[in-house]
Design an enzyme around this catalytic site. Structure first.
Site, short mmCIF file in Angstrom:
data_model
loop_
_atom_site.label_atom_id
_atom_site.label_comp_id
_atom_site.label_asym_id
_atom_site.label_seq_id
_atom_site.Cartn_x
_atom_site.Cartn_y
_atom_site.Cartn_z
N ALA A 1 3.98 -52.15 25.15
CA ALA A 1 4.69 -52.05 23.86
C ALA A 1 6.09 -51.44 23.97
O ALA A 1 6.74 -51.21 22.95
CB ALA A 1 3.87 -51.27 22.84
N ALA A 2 6.58 -51.20 25.18
CA ALA A 2 7.94 -50.68 25.32
C ALA A 2 8.94 -51.70 24.77
O ALA A 2 9.93 -51.34 24.12
CB ALA A 2 8.25 -50.37 26.78
N GLY A 3 8.67 -52.97 25.02
CA GLY A 3 9.55 -54.03 24.51
C GLY A 3 9.51 -54.07 22.99
O GLY A 3 10.53 -54.29 22.33
N ASP A 4 8.33 -53.85 22.41
CA ASP A 4 8.21 -53.83 20.94
C ASP A 4 9.05 -52.70 20.37
O ASP A 4 9.73 -52.85 19.35
CB ASP A 4 6.75 -53.62 20.52
O1 RIB Z 1 3.44 -55.80 23.36
C1 RIB Z 1 2.24 -55.12 23.54
C2 RIB Z 1 1.13 -55.78 22.79
O2 RIB Z 1 0.88 -57.04 23.38
C3 RIB Z 1 -0.20 -55.05 22.82
O3 RIB Z 1 -0.32 -54.10 21.80
C4 RIB Z 1 -1.21 -56.17 22.76
O4 RIB Z 1 -1.89 -56.23 21.54
C5 RIB Z 1 -0.41 -57.45 23.00
O5 RIB Z 1 -0.27 -58.14 21.87
#
Ligand code: RIB
Length: 303
Positions: free
Chosen positions: A250-253
């Site tokens: 989730a670092a990219g998120d």
């Molecule tokens: O970007 C990370 C996410 O990718 C995780 O939370 C997982 O659910 C996948 O969708």
């Protein structure tokens, strides 16, 4: 700082099961893990959580099922202060991600899309109210929902940021004129056939993406190397911040959400990417997906 910004996220909502081991198994191999746990995830929900932690007003648009995971995930969105009125609950099964983390914090993820792939495009479009100034989408839902909502928002003059995860060769030609298109390294390879490993290949891939998507800016997320910005004329590389990496999930998120919000506030893609780099560096120093997102104060105190 961002409290006047109203954002909508059209994206995935998953229950993540996270298992870590010093070394991940080869085919046919069985290894002992060191930790495991459940985490609220999904690229869409992670980005919504990141936005709300930074102070924005956020509406989540997506789909889960009425199973236990779906209920827990919607409750979690609400308890984080996210408006979950755009989350339909009539999906076949809530999305699930199995995340394996090795001793260096690197992950491998398998996602079962379930309800995420069942979002009805017109319902998603209808959930984007007129007061929205930022739309964030990813590729972890069905292609039609992404295309419809992006085209609608572009035509409405809303800032649109497209996170190109997970890796697939998405039909960018059907979704023209977003503000920022942002894939990571493997997503860039899937979309362009070019792995962005040095300045020449970063430029080559950025030009292909610019041409295919007609986005205003192409921002490549380059992991520990930071990110790059291509504006159609000039390539700029922005280095990453040093961090104690424990989990890159989730670092990219986190990067995408922080960058998008700062862009809406300032209109400056370069300072926005710099802020995204800081937010991403904090996220990789923590275990988990949505749980690892920093707030504004944590970003201000960082580096
Ligand atoms: O970007 C990370 C996410 O990718 C995780 O939370 C997982 O659910 C996948 O969708």
């Amino acid at each position: 700082m961002y409290k006047n910004i109203k954002a909508a996220v059209v994206g995935s909502i998953n229950m993540d099961i996270i298992l870590s081991a010093q070394k991940l198994p080869e085919v046919g191999e069985n290894v002992l893990g060191t930790t495991y746990g459940y985490s609220h995830g999904g690229k869409g929900a992670n980005q919504a959580t990141a936005l709300v932690r930074l102070g924005a007003n956020v509406k989540m648009i997506g789909k889960v099922a009425t199973d236990d995971n779906g209920k827990a995930l919607v409750e979690n969105l609400k308890s984080n202060g996210i408006d979950a009125s755009g989350v339909a609950t009539d999906g076949s099964a809530t999305g699930l991600a199995a995340i394996l983390i090795d001793g260096e914090g690197r992950n491998r993820i398998i996602v079962y899309e379930g309800a995420n792939a069942e979002i009805v495009p017109q319902t998603a479009v209808d959930s984007i109210s007129d007061d929205i100034s930022l739309l964030l989408v990813q590729f972890e839902t069905n292609e039609e929902a992404v295309i419809s909502t992006v085209n609608y928002a572009v035509q409405k003059g809303i800032t649109v940021v497209v996170d190109c995860g997970p890796a697939k060769n998405f039909a960018l030609e059907k979704m023209q004129g977003a503000t920022i298109l942002s894939p990571n390294e493997s997503e860039t390879k899937a979309l362009t056939g070019v792995l962005p490993e040095d300045e020449n290949s970063i430029l080559e891939a950025s030009k292909i993406l610019f041409e295919r998507s007609k986005a205003k800016y192409i921002v490549l997320k380059l992991g520990e190397r930071g990110c790059s910005v291509w504006d159609g004329e000039k390539l700029t590389l922005l280095p990453a911040y040093k961090s104690n990496v424990v989990d890159t999930t989730a670092a990219g998120d986190c990067f995408t959400a922080a960058m998008a919000l700062e862009y809406v506030r300032t209109g400056d893609v370069y300072s926005s990417c710099n802020l995204g780099n800081k937010a991403g560096a904090i996220a990789v120093s923590r275990i988990g997906a949505a749980e690892s997102m920093p707030n504004v104060e944590e970003i201000r105190l960082f580096a």
